[in-house]
Design a protein around this motif. Structure first.
Motif, PDB file in Angstrom:
ATOM      1  N   UNK A   1       0.858  -1.184   0.000  1.00 37.67           N
ATOM      2  CA  UNK A   1       0.000   0.000   0.000  1.00 37.67           C
ATOM      3  C   UNK A   1       0.893   1.233   0.000  1.00 37.67           C
ATOM      4  N   UNK A   2       0.573   2.200  -0.847  1.00 36.71           N
ATOM      5  CA  UNK A   2       1.298   3.472  -0.862  1.00 36.71           C
ATOM      6  C   UNK A   2       0.328   4.564  -0.426  1.00 36.71           C
ATOM      7  N   UNK A   3       0.682   5.262   0.649  1.00 32.07           N
ATOM      8  CA  UNK A   3      -0.130   6.368   1.168  1.00 32.07           C
ATOM      9  C   UNK A   3       0.649   7.649   0.932  1.00 32.07           C
TER      10      UNK A   3
ATOM     11  N   UNK B   1      -3.856   5.739  10.848  1.00 31.16           N
ATOM     12  CA  UNK B   1      -5.066   5.239  10.165  1.00 31.16           C
ATOM     13  C   UNK B   1      -4.769   4.202   9.074  1.00 31.16           C
ATOM     14  N   UNK B   2      -3.561   4.237   8.492  1.00 33.06           N
ATOM     15  CA  UNK B   2      -3.250   3.317   7.392  1.00 33.06           C
ATOM     16  C   UNK B   2      -2.133   2.327   7.723  1.00 33.06           C
ATOM     17  N   UNK B   3      -1.640   2.297   8.928  1.00 36.62           N
ATOM     18  CA  UNK B   3      -0.503   1.421   9.240  1.00 36.62           C
ATOM     19  C   UNK B   3      -0.861  -0.061   9.246  1.00 36.62           C
ATOM     20  N   UNK B   4      -2.137  -0.399   9.310  1.00 32.22           N
ATOM     21  CA  UNK B   4      -2.542  -1.807   9.296  1.00 32.22           C
ATOM     22  C   UNK B   4      -2.726  -2.362   7.884  1.00 32.22           C
ATOM     23  N   UNK B   5      -2.550  -1.537   6.864  1.00 30.74           N
ATOM     24  CA  UNK B   5      -2.667  -2.006   5.481  1.00 30.74           C
ATOM     25  C   UNK B   5      -1.463  -2.897   5.138  1.00 30.74           C
ATOM     26  N   UNK B   6      -1.599  -3.735   4.113  1.00 37.90           N
ATOM     27  CA  UNK B   6      -0.483  -4.604   3.730  1.00 37.90           C
ATOM     28  C   UNK B   6       0.763  -3.798   3.342  1.00 37.90           C
ATOM     29  N   UNK B   7       1.857  -4.046   3.999  1.00 37.49           N
ATOM     30  CA  UNK B   7       3.160  -3.428   3.748  1.00 37.49           C
ATOM     31  C   UNK B   7       3.014  -1.962   3.350  1.00 37.49           C
ATOM     32  N   UNK B   8       2.576  -1.121   4.281  1.00 31.72           N
ATOM     33  CA  UNK B   8       2.349   0.284   3.926  1.00 31.72           C
ATOM     34  C   UNK B   8       3.649   1.052   3.719  1.00 31.72           C
TER      35      UNK B   8
ATOM     36  N   UNK C   1       6.375  16.624  -1.956  1.00 32.52           N
ATOM     37  CA  UNK C   1       6.416  18.085  -1.829  1.00 32.52           C
ATOM     38  C   UNK C   1       7.305  18.688  -2.904  1.00 32.52           C
ATOM     39  N   UNK C   2       7.285  20.005  -2.950  1.00 29.80           N
ATOM     40  CA  UNK C   2       8.171  20.740  -3.852  1.00 29.80           C
ATOM     41  C   UNK C   2       9.542  20.807  -3.179  1.00 29.80           C
ATOM     42  N   UNK C   3      10.525  20.217  -3.752  1.00 28.43           N
ATOM     43  CA  UNK C   3      11.872  20.252  -3.188  1.00 28.43           C
ATOM     44  C   UNK C   3      11.999  19.384  -1.949  1.00 28.43           C
ATOM     45  N   UNK C   4      13.167  19.435  -1.376  1.00 24.82           N
ATOM     46  CA  UNK C   4      13.450  18.647  -0.176  1.00 24.82           C
ATOM     47  C   UNK C   4      12.837  19.355   1.032  1.00 24.82           C
ATOM     48  N   UNK C   5      11.682  18.925   1.429  1.00 27.16           N
ATOM     49  CA  UNK C   5      10.960  19.557   2.531  1.00 27.16           C
ATOM     50  C   UNK C   5      10.779  18.533   3.638  1.00 27.16           C
ATOM     51  N   UNK C   6      11.167  18.881   4.838  1.00 26.31           N
ATOM     52  CA  UNK C   6      11.042  17.957   5.954  1.00 26.31           C
ATOM     53  C   UNK C   6       9.594  17.854   6.406  1.00 26.31           C
ATOM     54  N   UNK C   7       9.131  16.629   6.654  1.00 22.79           N
ATOM     55  CA  UNK C   7       7.779  16.457   7.180  1.00 22.79           C
ATOM     56  C   UNK C   7       7.763  16.791   8.675  1.00 22.79           C
ATOM     57  N   UNK C   8       7.119  17.876   9.025  1.00 26.96           N
ATOM     58  CA  UNK C   8       7.162  18.364  10.403  1.00 26.96           C
ATOM     59  C   UNK C   8       6.232  17.627  11.352  1.00 26.96           C
ATOM     60  N   UNK C   9       5.141  17.074  10.837  1.00 30.78           N
ATOM     61  CA  UNK C   9       4.156  16.452  11.722  1.00 30.78           C
ATOM     62  C   UNK C   9       4.314  14.940  11.826  1.00 30.78           C
ATOM     63  N   UNK C  10       5.416  14.420  11.304  1.00 31.36           N
ATOM     64  CA  UNK C  10       5.748  13.009  11.508  1.00 31.36           C
ATOM     65  C   UNK C  10       6.665  12.949  12.722  1.00 31.36           C
ATOM     66  N   UNK C  11       6.081  12.836  13.882  1.00 38.20           N
ATOM     67  CA  UNK C  11       6.856  12.785  15.116  1.00 38.20           C
ATOM     68  C   UNK C  11       6.994  11.322  15.541  1.00 38.20           C
ATOM     69  N   UNK C  12       5.883  10.706  15.913  1.00 39.55           N
ATOM     70  CA  UNK C  12       5.902   9.295  16.299  1.00 39.55           C
ATOM     71  C   UNK C  12       6.193   8.396  15.096  1.00 39.55           C
ATOM     72  N   UNK C  13       5.842   8.862  13.902  1.00 35.23           N
ATOM     73  CA  UNK C  13       5.997   8.041  12.689  1.00 35.23           C
ATOM     74  C   UNK C  13       7.158   8.496  11.804  1.00 35.23           C
ATOM     75  N   UNK C  14       8.081   9.258  12.348  1.00 34.17           N
ATOM     76  CA  UNK C  14       9.152   9.865  11.548  1.00 34.17           C
ATOM     77  C   UNK C  14       9.863   8.870  10.637  1.00 34.17           C
ATOM     78  N   UNK C  15      10.204   7.694  11.144  1.00 38.05           N
ATOM     79  CA  UNK C  15      10.972   6.725  10.343  1.00 38.05           C
ATOM     80  C   UNK C  15      10.132   6.019   9.281  1.00 38.05           C
TER      81      UNK C  15
END
Length: 196
Positions: free
Chosen positions: A106-108, A128-135, A141-155
Protein backbone atom coordinates in the motif's frame (compact mmCIF):
# COMPACT_ATOMS: atom_id res chain seq x y z
CA UNK A 1 20.21 58.07 -20.04
CA UNK A 2 20.90 58.59 -23.72
CA UNK A 3 22.69 55.21 -23.92
CA UNK A 4 19.50 53.37 -22.93
CA UNK A 5 17.44 54.57 -25.90
CA UNK A 6 19.48 52.69 -28.54
CA UNK A 7 19.63 49.58 -26.31
CA UNK A 8 15.88 49.65 -25.74
CA UNK A 9 15.33 50.06 -29.48
CA UNK A 10 17.61 47.03 -30.13
CA UNK A 11 15.66 44.93 -27.61
CA UNK A 12 12.34 45.90 -29.20
CA UNK A 13 13.69 45.04 -32.65
CA UNK A 14 14.92 41.67 -31.36
CA UNK A 15 11.56 40.93 -29.78
CA UNK A 16 9.77 41.91 -32.99
CA UNK A 17 12.03 39.63 -35.05
CA UNK A 18 11.31 36.75 -32.63
CA UNK A 19 7.56 37.44 -32.85
CA UNK A 20 7.66 37.46 -36.65
CA UNK A 21 9.63 34.18 -36.71
CA UNK A 22 7.23 32.68 -34.11
CA UNK A 23 10.03 32.04 -31.64
CA UNK A 24 8.69 34.44 -28.97
CA UNK A 25 6.44 32.84 -26.39
CA UNK A 26 4.26 34.50 -23.77
CA UNK A 27 1.62 33.57 -21.26
CA UNK A 28 1.30 30.30 -19.34
CA UNK A 29 3.62 27.48 -20.41
CA UNK A 30 1.09 24.62 -20.14
CA UNK A 31 -2.65 24.06 -20.32
CA UNK A 32 -2.78 23.33 -16.58
CA UNK A 33 -1.12 26.70 -15.96
CA UNK A 34 -3.53 28.44 -18.35
CA UNK A 35 -6.35 26.96 -16.27
CA UNK A 36 -4.58 28.18 -13.10
CA UNK A 37 -4.22 24.63 -11.80
CA UNK A 38 -0.42 24.27 -11.80
CA UNK A 39 -0.09 24.84 -8.04
CA UNK A 40 -3.44 23.42 -6.92
CA UNK A 41 -2.68 20.45 -4.73
CA UNK A 42 -5.84 18.54 -5.63
CA UNK A 43 -5.34 19.04 -9.36
CA UNK A 44 -1.69 17.95 -9.53
CA UNK A 45 -2.39 15.03 -7.19
CA UNK A 46 -5.33 13.98 -9.38
CA UNK A 47 -2.96 14.08 -12.36
CA UNK A 48 -0.59 11.73 -10.56
CA UNK A 49 -3.47 9.42 -9.63
CA UNK A 50 -4.50 9.35 -13.29
CA UNK A 51 -1.01 8.33 -14.38
CA UNK A 52 -0.77 5.64 -11.68
CA UNK A 53 -3.84 3.76 -12.94
CA UNK A 54 -2.51 0.78 -14.90
CA UNK A 55 -5.75 0.67 -16.94
CA UNK A 56 -5.96 4.42 -17.53
CA UNK A 57 -6.69 6.17 -20.82
CA UNK A 58 -3.26 7.85 -20.58
CA UNK A 59 -1.82 4.99 -22.64
CA UNK A 60 1.12 4.27 -20.34
CA UNK A 61 -0.19 1.06 -18.83
CA UNK A 62 1.54 0.26 -15.52
CA UNK A 63 4.78 2.09 -16.46
CA UNK A 64 4.38 5.08 -14.10
CA UNK A 65 3.30 2.89 -11.19
CA UNK A 66 6.21 0.54 -11.87
CA UNK A 67 8.55 3.54 -11.87
CA UNK A 68 7.15 4.73 -8.54
CA UNK A 69 7.41 1.24 -7.03
CA UNK A 70 11.05 1.06 -8.16
CA UNK A 71 11.77 4.54 -6.80
CA UNK A 72 10.27 3.62 -3.42
CA UNK A 73 11.99 0.20 -3.50
CA UNK A 74 8.70 -1.66 -3.14
CA UNK A 75 8.64 -5.23 -4.36
CA UNK A 76 5.61 -5.28 -6.61
CA UNK A 77 4.27 -4.65 -10.07
CA UNK A 78 1.85 -2.10 -11.41
CA UNK A 79 0.48 -4.88 -13.61
CA UNK A 80 -0.69 -6.88 -10.59
CA UNK A 81 -4.43 -7.54 -10.79
CA UNK A 82 -6.57 -5.55 -8.42
CA UNK A 83 -4.43 -2.41 -8.13
CA UNK A 84 -6.67 0.42 -6.94
CA UNK A 85 -5.89 4.13 -6.93
CA UNK A 86 -7.97 6.25 -4.54
CA UNK A 87 -7.99 10.05 -4.20
CA UNK A 88 -8.98 11.86 -1.01
CA UNK A 89 -9.73 8.78 1.06
CA UNK A 90 -11.24 9.63 4.45
CA UNK A 91 -10.74 7.59 7.62
CA UNK A 92 -12.25 9.16 10.71
CA UNK A 93 -10.83 12.70 11.05
CA UNK A 94 -8.00 12.09 8.59
CA UNK A 95 -7.90 12.19 4.81
CA UNK A 96 -5.14 10.75 2.63
CA UNK A 97 -4.49 12.70 -0.57
CA UNK A 98 -3.72 9.56 -2.56
CA UNK A 99 -3.65 5.85 -1.72
CA UNK A 100 -2.54 3.10 -4.08
CA UNK A 101 -3.57 -0.39 -3.02
CA UNK A 102 -1.68 -3.35 -4.44
CA UNK A 103 -2.16 -7.01 -3.65
CA UNK A 104 0.60 -7.07 -1.02
CA UNK A 105 1.57 -3.39 -0.62
CA UNK A 106 0.00 0.00 0.00
CA UNK A 107 1.30 3.47 -0.86
CA UNK A 108 -0.13 6.37 1.17
CA UNK A 109 0.76 9.80 -0.23
CA UNK A 110 0.47 13.15 1.52
CA UNK A 111 0.97 15.69 -1.25
CA UNK A 112 1.94 19.33 -0.73
CA UNK A 113 2.49 22.19 -3.10
CA UNK A 114 2.55 25.27 -0.84
CA UNK A 115 0.15 24.34 1.97
CA UNK A 116 1.45 23.72 5.46
CA UNK A 117 0.79 20.49 7.30
CA UNK A 118 -2.25 20.28 9.52
CA UNK A 119 -1.91 19.46 13.20
CA UNK A 120 -0.38 15.98 13.64
CA UNK A 121 -1.28 15.29 10.00
CA UNK A 122 1.39 12.72 9.15
CA UNK A 123 1.16 10.90 12.47
CA UNK A 124 -2.64 10.69 12.01
CA UNK A 125 -2.24 9.31 8.47
CA UNK A 126 0.24 6.75 9.73
CA UNK A 127 -2.08 5.68 12.53
CA UNK A 128 -5.07 5.24 10.16
CA UNK A 129 -3.25 3.32 7.39
CA UNK A 130 -0.50 1.42 9.24
CA UNK A 131 -2.54 -1.81 9.30
CA UNK A 132 -2.67 -2.01 5.48
CA UNK A 133 -0.48 -4.60 3.73
CA UNK A 134 3.16 -3.43 3.75
CA UNK A 135 2.35 0.28 3.93
CA UNK A 136 4.74 2.83 2.44
CA UNK A 137 4.11 6.41 3.56
CA UNK A 138 5.22 9.10 1.11
CA UNK A 139 5.54 12.83 1.77
CA UNK A 140 5.36 14.43 -1.69
CA UNK A 141 6.42 18.08 -1.83
CA UNK A 142 8.17 20.74 -3.85
CA UNK A 143 11.87 20.25 -3.19
CA UNK A 144 13.45 18.65 -0.18
CA UNK A 145 10.96 19.56 2.53
CA UNK A 146 11.04 17.96 5.95
CA UNK A 147 7.78 16.46 7.18
CA UNK A 148 7.16 18.36 10.40
CA UNK A 149 4.16 16.45 11.72
CA UNK A 150 5.75 13.01 11.51
CA UNK A 151 6.86 12.79 15.12
CA UNK A 152 5.90 9.29 16.30
CA UNK A 153 6.00 8.04 12.69
CA UNK A 154 9.15 9.87 11.55
CA UNK A 155 10.97 6.72 10.34
CA UNK A 156 7.93 5.49 8.39
CA UNK A 157 7.91 8.37 5.87
CA UNK A 158 9.81 8.54 2.59
CA UNK A 159 10.36 11.82 0.75
CA UNK A 160 9.41 12.36 -2.88
CA UNK A 161 9.45 15.56 -4.93
CA UNK A 162 7.19 16.64 -7.76
CA UNK A 163 10.34 16.88 -9.89
CA UNK A 164 10.99 13.17 -9.24
CA UNK A 165 7.38 12.42 -10.21
CA UNK A 166 8.01 14.26 -13.49
CA UNK A 167 11.17 12.19 -14.09
CA UNK A 168 9.31 8.93 -13.39
CA UNK A 169 6.50 9.95 -15.77
CA UNK A 170 8.91 11.17 -18.47
CA UNK A 171 10.84 7.90 -18.32
CA UNK A 172 7.57 5.95 -18.59
CA UNK A 173 6.32 8.04 -21.52
CA UNK A 174 9.65 8.01 -23.38
CA UNK A 175 9.35 4.68 -25.21
CA UNK A 176 5.57 4.89 -25.67
CA UNK A 177 4.46 5.85 -29.16
CA UNK A 178 0.87 6.76 -28.39
CA UNK A 179 0.13 8.41 -25.09
CA UNK A 180 -2.61 10.88 -24.26
CA UNK A 181 -1.59 14.53 -24.87
CA UNK A 182 -2.40 15.28 -21.23
CA UNK A 183 0.55 13.14 -20.17
CA UNK A 184 3.01 15.52 -21.81
CA UNK A 185 1.22 18.61 -20.45
CA UNK A 186 1.26 17.18 -16.92
CA UNK A 187 4.97 16.40 -17.13
CA UNK A 188 5.72 19.86 -18.60
CA UNK A 189 3.68 21.48 -15.81
CA UNK A 190 5.64 19.69 -13.08
CA UNK A 191 8.95 20.51 -14.77
CA UNK A 192 8.10 24.19 -15.26
CA UNK A 193 6.33 24.98 -12.00
CA UNK A 194 7.66 22.48 -9.47
CA UNK A 195 11.40 22.64 -10.01
CA UNK A 196 12.19 23.55 -6.42
Amino acid sequence: MSQWKPRLADMRATQQALLVSRRWRGGPRTLLAALDLQYRELAVTAGLAWLLRPDGHHGLGPAVLDGLLDHLEIDGSGADPGVRVVLEEQREETRADLVVYGPSWTIVVEAKTFAVEQERQLDRLHARWSDEPTPCFVFLARGERLPLTAVASRTAWSGLTWREVAEIARTAAGPMAEVAPGVHDYIATLEAYHRA
